[in-house]
Design a protein around this motif. Structure first.
Motif, PDB file in Angstrom:
ATOM      1  N   LEU A 165      -8.306   1.574   7.347  1.00 18.82           N
ATOM      2  CA  LEU A 165      -7.665   0.270   7.132  1.00 18.82           C
ATOM      3  C   LEU A 165      -7.903  -0.572   8.385  1.00 18.82           C
ATOM      4  O   LEU A 165      -7.017  -0.759   9.213  1.00 18.82           O
ATOM      5  CB  LEU A 165      -6.173   0.442   6.849  1.00 18.82           C
ATOM      6  N   TRP A 218     -14.942   3.015   0.914  1.00 15.44           N
ATOM      7  CA  TRP A 218     -14.162   3.172   2.143  1.00 15.44           C
ATOM      8  C   TRP A 218     -12.714   3.563   1.868  1.00 15.44           C
ATOM      9  O   TRP A 218     -11.985   3.956   2.784  1.00 15.44           O
ATOM     10  CB  TRP A 218     -14.263   1.944   3.036  1.00 15.44           C
ATOM     11  N   GLN A 219     -12.310   3.495   0.589  1.00 17.53           N
ATOM     12  CA  GLN A 219     -11.001   4.034   0.222  1.00 17.53           C
ATOM     13  C   GLN A 219     -11.043   5.532  -0.072  1.00 17.53           C
ATOM     14  O   GLN A 219     -10.011   6.141  -0.330  1.00 17.53           O
ATOM     15  CB  GLN A 219     -10.468   3.302  -1.010  1.00 17.53           C
ATOM     16  N   TYR A 263      -7.112  -2.959  -6.886  1.00 15.62           N
ATOM     17  CA  TYR A 263      -8.097  -2.573  -5.878  1.00 15.62           C
ATOM     18  C   TYR A 263      -8.680  -1.185  -6.123  1.00 15.62           C
ATOM     19  O   TYR A 263      -9.521  -0.729  -5.344  1.00 15.62           O
ATOM     20  CB  TYR A 263      -7.472  -2.636  -4.477  1.00 15.62           C
ATOM     21  N   GLU A 264      -8.248  -0.514  -7.205  1.00 16.31           N
ATOM     22  CA  GLU A 264      -8.787   0.809  -7.522  1.00 16.31           C
ATOM     23  C   GLU A 264      -8.710   1.014  -9.041  1.00 16.31           C
ATOM     24  O   GLU A 264      -8.076   0.228  -9.753  1.00 16.31           O
ATOM     25  CB  GLU A 264      -8.035   1.905  -6.756  1.00 16.31           C
ATOM     26  N   HIS A 300     -16.179  -1.451  -2.136  1.00 13.44           N
ATOM     27  CA  HIS A 300     -14.771  -1.423  -1.738  1.00 13.44           C
ATOM     28  C   HIS A 300     -14.109  -0.102  -2.089  1.00 13.44           C
ATOM     29  O   HIS A 300     -13.026   0.200  -1.583  1.00 13.44           O
ATOM     30  CB  HIS A 300     -14.015  -2.577  -2.391  1.00 13.44           C
ATOM     31  N   LEU A 301     -14.743   0.658  -2.962  1.00 14.13           N
ATOM     32  CA  LEU A 301     -14.207   1.958  -3.338  1.00 14.13           C
ATOM     33  C   LEU A 301     -14.628   3.031  -2.345  1.00 14.13           C
ATOM     34  O   LEU A 301     -13.848   3.943  -2.048  1.00 14.13           O
ATOM     35  CB  LEU A 301     -14.669   2.326  -4.750  1.00 14.13           C
ATOM     36  N   PRO A 305      -9.519  -4.463  -2.144  1.00 18.15           N
ATOM     37  CA  PRO A 305      -8.317  -4.432  -1.301  1.00 18.15           C
ATOM     38  C   PRO A 305      -7.886  -5.848  -0.906  1.00 18.15           C
ATOM     39  O   PRO A 305      -8.704  -6.768  -0.836  1.00 18.15           O
ATOM     40  CB  PRO A 305      -8.766  -3.617  -0.089  1.00 18.15           C
ATOM     41  N   THR A 333       0.810  -1.223   0.000  1.00 18.23           N
ATOM     42  CA  THR A 333       0.000   0.000   0.000  1.00 18.23           C
ATOM     43  C   THR A 333       0.841   1.271   0.000  1.00 18.23           C
ATOM     44  O   THR A 333       0.288   2.364   0.030  1.00 18.23           O
ATOM     45  CB  THR A 333      -0.941   0.033   1.219  1.00 18.23           C
TER      46      THR A 333
END
Length: 322
Positions: free
Chosen positions: A241, A202-203, A175-176, A199-200, A170, A128
């Motif tokens: 995270l 919370w990023q 993951y993006e 999942h996007l 993730p 990361t």
């Protein structure tokens, strides 16, 4: 655009029972698991692959309930450093593609997978940050592994005229959206996105921007409807995270929620409208993973909201602009 359901929450039902339930709810399509983490409760891969009689019976059942299959799902890690686990995931994915071809289903949904950080490591390693430098070196190694694998896998998908839709997740290499586009550019147009907003969120990624970015590159092959709620009091203390157990809801920074319980109806109408703007006219498949409600109640609330949000007709002429 069609309304679909990813079927693992209905694992206690037979295939016909799940179809009957979904038809009664006004759903158009289903996304059954055929291996990996989704399991294969409704469509055991080995029972249908290369079996024309079983495939005909399946199509007859789908026709009876007025449903179709939007995609076959097999989410696993074909890049795992454990050779046996990687081989299992690879077989699941390749056979899912073959079965999709035989069933005239155009998409298989999956993960990108995640390699180890080096050839001698034993567990996958989610990088990361590029520092200290060995992490950047590990990431370069992972991309080399991934590009080799997915280039070959894309050739297999092309032989069967099936698109592969990767869920940006993730703890996976992709993951993006920028990673998604990189993998697509380096391996071919058979590789695209299964756009899952959950999942996007919370990023910190803005979903409509992600849709535009991927849509401008014709990279959206399937879409999930799954919500996430951020809980600011927890996030302010420990960020997002969060390794707190999913069933320890009061102490998590975020939770997967049923559609409408993380973001309101207006937001989901924006998602639908933006998908239409970029030319996506496939299925919006509900994935239920909300631990604050039951599967059926969560599905039914999501179905109700999305039925109000989805467009059923083609866009009309802009007569007011003439």
């Amino acid at each position: 655009m069609q309304l679909g359901v990813h079927t693992p929450p209905l694992a206690d039902e037979s295939l016909e029972g799940a179809l009957s339930y979904l038809a009664d709810q006004g759903v158009d399509a289903l996304e059954p698991g055929v291996g990996g983490h989704p399991g294969e409760d409704h469509l055991p891969r080995a029972e249908f692959l290369d079996d024309e009689d079983a495939q005909t019976e399946l199509q007859d059942l789908l026709d009876e309930y007025g449903l179709e299959i939007s995609a076959l799902a097999t989410h696993n890690n074909p890049l795992h450093p454990d050779d046996e686990r990687a081989a299992t995931a690879d077989t699941e994915l390749r056979e899912a593609i073959e079965l999709a071809d035989q069933l005239d289903v155009g998409v298989v949904t999956c993960f990108s997978g995640l390699p180890a950080g080096g050839p001698n490591d034993e567990v996958p390693n989610w990088i990361t940050a590029p520092w200290p430098p060995e992490h950047d070196e590990a990431l370069s190694y992972q991309w080399d592994v991934a590009v080799d694998y997915w280039t070959d896998l894309a050739d297999h998908a092309d032989e069967h005229d099936v698109d592969v839709a990767i869920e940006m997740h993730p703890n996976m290499l992709v993951y993006e959206p920028h990673g998604m586009v990189r993998l697509r550019e380096e391996t071919g147009e058979r590789i695209g996105a299964n756009l899952d907003p959950s999942h996007l969120y919370w990023q910190g990624i803005t979903i409509t921007d992600a849709i535009r970015y991927l849509g401008e590159r014709d990279a959206i092959y399937h879409a999930h409807a799954k919500d996430t709620k951020l809980y600011d009091a927890q996030a302010r203390e420990k960020g997002v995270l969060d390794t707190t157990a999913y069933d320890d809801e009061p102490n998590r920074s975020w939770l997967f929620r049923s559609v409408g319980y993380g973001h309101g109806e207006a937001h989901w109408k924006d998602i639908v409208s933006t998908l239409r703007m970029v030319g996506y006219d496939g299925t919006l498949s509900i994935e239920h993973e909300d631990s604050l409600t039951s599967s059926r109640e969560g599905l039914e609330k999501a179905i109700g909201l999305l039925q109000r949000a989805l467009f059923e007709t083609e866009p009309g002429e802009a007569y007011w602009a003439e």
